[in-house]
Each structure stands twice: as structure tokens, then as C-alpha cells.
Write a protein that holds these residues in place. Structure first.
Motif, PDB file in Angstrom:
ATOM      1  N   ASP A  24       0.804  -1.223   0.000  1.00  0.00           N
ATOM      2  CA  ASP A  24       0.000   0.000   0.000  1.00  0.00           C
ATOM      3  C   ASP A  24       0.837   1.273   0.000  1.00  0.00           C
ATOM      4  OD1 ASP A  24      -2.379  -1.376  -0.114  1.00  0.00           O
ATOM      5  OD2 ASP A  24      -2.830  -1.166   2.026  1.00  0.00           O
ATOM      6  N   PHE A  25       2.081   1.192   0.466  1.00  0.00           N
ATOM      7  CA  PHE A  25       2.927   2.375   0.470  1.00  0.00           C
ATOM      8  C   PHE A  25       3.379   2.769  -0.931  1.00  0.00           C
ATOM      9  CE2 PHE A  25       3.542   1.376   4.994  1.00  0.00           C
ATOM     10  CZ  PHE A  25       3.300   2.633   5.529  1.00  0.00           C
ATOM     11  N   PHE A  26       3.356   1.819  -1.869  1.00  0.00           N
ATOM     12  CA  PHE A  26       3.819   2.110  -3.227  1.00  0.00           C
ATOM     13  C   PHE A  26       2.664   2.559  -4.113  1.00  0.00           C
ATOM     14  CE2 PHE A  26       7.464  -0.160  -1.743  1.00  0.00           C
ATOM     15  CZ  PHE A  26       8.513   0.342  -2.479  1.00  0.00           C
ATOM     16  N   TRP A  27       2.954   3.452  -5.021  1.00  0.00           N
ATOM     17  CA  TRP A  27       2.006   3.925  -6.012  1.00  0.00           C
ATOM     18  C   TRP A  27       1.519   2.735  -6.815  1.00  0.00           C
ATOM     19  CZ3 TRP A  27       3.998   6.836 -10.899  1.00  0.00           C
ATOM     20  CH2 TRP A  27       2.935   7.362 -11.624  1.00  0.00           C
TER      21      TRP A  27
ATOM     22  N   THR B 256      11.170  17.791   2.083  1.00  0.00           N
ATOM     23  CA  THR B 256       9.959  18.029   1.304  1.00  0.00           C
ATOM     24  C   THR B 256      10.161  19.241   0.408  1.00  0.00           C
ATOM     25  OG1 THR B 256       8.901  19.428   2.990  1.00  0.00           O
ATOM     26  CG2 THR B 256       8.528  17.049   3.131  1.00  0.00           C
ATOM     27  N   PHE B 257       9.510  19.195  -0.737  1.00  0.00           N
ATOM     28  CA  PHE B 257       9.594  20.252  -1.737  1.00  0.00           C
ATOM     29  C   PHE B 257       8.157  20.669  -2.047  1.00  0.00           C
ATOM     30  CE2 PHE B 257      13.128  17.403  -2.044  1.00  0.00           C
ATOM     31  CZ  PHE B 257      14.231  18.226  -2.183  1.00  0.00           C
ATOM     32  N   GLY B 258       7.746  21.818  -1.545  1.00  0.00           N
ATOM     33  CA  GLY B 258       6.351  22.185  -1.659  1.00  0.00           C
ATOM     34  C   GLY B 258       5.521  21.283  -0.750  1.00  0.00           C
ATOM     35  N   ARG B 259       4.270  21.086  -1.116  1.00  0.00           N
ATOM     36  CA  ARG B 259       3.362  20.301  -0.269  1.00  0.00           C
ATOM     37  C   ARG B 259       3.087  18.899  -0.795  1.00  0.00           C
ATOM     38  NH1 ARG B 259       1.117  22.906   4.456  1.00  0.00           N
ATOM     39  NH2 ARG B 259       1.519  25.105   4.205  1.00  0.00           N
ATOM     40  N   ASP B 260       3.628  18.557  -1.969  1.00  0.00           N
ATOM     41  CA  ASP B 260       3.220  17.305  -2.607  1.00  0.00           C
ATOM     42  C   ASP B 260       4.360  16.411  -3.072  1.00  0.00           C
ATOM     43  OD1 ASP B 260       0.465  17.996  -2.384  1.00  0.00           O
ATOM     44  OD2 ASP B 260       0.679  19.303  -4.124  1.00  0.00           O
TER      45      ASP B 260
ATOM     46  N   ALA C 240       5.300  11.072  -3.359  1.00  0.00           N
ATOM     47  CA  ALA C 240       4.413  12.071  -3.950  1.00  0.00           C
ATOM     48  C   ALA C 240       3.050  11.984  -3.278  1.00  0.00           C
ATOM     49  CB  ALA C 240       4.271  11.851  -5.453  1.00  0.00           C
ATOM     50  N   ARG C 241       2.451  13.136  -3.054  1.00  0.00           N
ATOM     51  CA  ARG C 241       1.077  13.145  -2.530  1.00  0.00           C
ATOM     52  C   ARG C 241       0.155  12.931  -3.725  1.00  0.00           C
ATOM     53  NH1 ARG C 241      -0.946  16.017   2.038  1.00  0.00           N
ATOM     54  NH2 ARG C 241       0.814  17.468   1.894  1.00  0.00           N
ATOM     55  N   LEU C 242      -0.538  11.817  -3.718  1.00  0.00           N
ATOM     56  CA  LEU C 242      -1.474  11.460  -4.780  1.00  0.00           C
ATOM     57  C   LEU C 242      -2.892  11.543  -4.217  1.00  0.00           C
ATOM     58  CD1 LEU C 242       0.548   8.397  -6.116  1.00  0.00           C
ATOM     59  CD2 LEU C 242       0.443  10.700  -7.084  1.00  0.00           C
ATOM     60  N   PRO C 243      -3.922  11.404  -5.039  1.00  0.00           N
ATOM     61  CA  PRO C 243      -5.282  11.465  -4.501  1.00  0.00           C
ATOM     62  C   PRO C 243      -5.526  10.476  -3.358  1.00  0.00           C
ATOM     63  CG  PRO C 243      -5.336  11.600  -6.877  1.00  0.00           C
ATOM     64  CD  PRO C 243      -3.910  11.307  -6.499  1.00  0.00           C
ATOM     65  N   GLU C 244      -4.851   9.316  -3.385  1.00  0.00           N
ATOM     66  CA  GLU C 244      -5.031   8.317  -2.329  1.00  0.00           C
ATOM     67  C   GLU C 244      -4.116   8.533  -1.133  1.00  0.00           C
ATOM     68  OE1 GLU C 244      -2.502   6.412  -5.634  1.00  0.00           O
ATOM     69  OE2 GLU C 244      -4.136   7.851  -5.484  1.00  0.00           O
TER      70      GLU C 244
END
Length: 127
Positions: free
Chosen positions: A33-36, A79-83, A107-111
Motif C-alpha cells: 500500500d505504500f507504493f504507487w 519536502t519540496f512544496g506540499r506534494d 508524492a502526494r497522490l489522490p489516495e
């Protein structure tokens, strides 16, 4: 671009630490679950180059689990920015004493936060 926004840094650090706990306990569902969940995700390991989530899941299911317990000897999360973020660590395995390094791109993704690329390598003895 803001580097190491405190809230974002705390989020990614918590994810990295949770991943580490899942790794040493061999919690396969959590590790997966940690991986895209994508064909674009990749993980380079000590002896494997894994492209896509299916290859990563297959590797996890088949890898030996006798020497997973380890301690991190150094950890850097940026971190670079918020995502977007990187997490890097050096570690030492408890049983064998083997040393290694891990680099992760998050990366911050929708999930939520996911690892989109990772690289594990053997440690190098410092002079």
C-alpha cells in the motif's frame, strides 16, 4: 517553493517511519500500500530492478524474510512544496550486521502519500 514545510515534513516522516515498521515486520499488505499502484512505479534493489506495482508485489511475496530487523543509523527527509518529498536512510541489520542505504521518492497522490520510486543499495564502509 517551500522546503521542509513543518506540516508536510511531519506527514512524510510519519509515512517513512510507518513504512520502516511494515518492512521489519514483513507486513506485506502495508508494504504494498505504500507504493504507487501504477505501472510507472519502480524499485531498484540489491539484485533486482522492479518496474511496476505487480513486479514489486511479486518480489515482496517471494523474498526471504529471515534478516529484516534493522536500525536506521541516519535518516534525512526533505519536502519540496506540499506534494513531493525524498526520504533517505542508512541502516544496519540486527542479525547479519549488513549495512545498506535506501532512497525513496514520495508524492502526494489522490489516495495519499505514496512511494513513486525507491532504490536500495549495499552500504559502503567509511575510511
Amino acid at each position: 517553493m517551500e522546503i521542509n514545510n513543518p506540516e508536510t515534513l511531519a506527514e512524510v516522516t510519519a509515512c517513512f517511519e510507518a513504512y520502516e515498521r511494515a518492512l521489519v515486520t514483513n507486513d506485506l499488505p502495508a508494504l504494498n500500500d505504500f507504493f504507487w499502484e501504477s505501472g510507472f512505479v519502480l524499485r531498484y534493489g540489491l539484485g533486482e530492478n522492479l518496474y511496476g506495482i505487480d513486479a514489486i508485489r511479486s518480489f515482496r511475496a517471494e523474498r526471504p524474510s529471515g534478516d529484516l530487523d534493522r536500525s536506521l543509523t541516519r535518516q534525512v527527509v526533505t519536502t519540496f512544496g506540499r506534494d513531493f518529498a525524498t526520504a533517505n536512510a542508512e541502516y544496519r541489520r540486527h542479525k547479519s550486521g549488513a549495512e545498506g542505504r535506501v532512497s525513496q521518492t514520495w508524492a502526494r497522490l489522490p489516495e495519499g502519500w505514496r512511494i513513486v520510486a525507491a532504490h536500495v543499495s549495499a552500504g559502503v564502509t567509511q575510511p
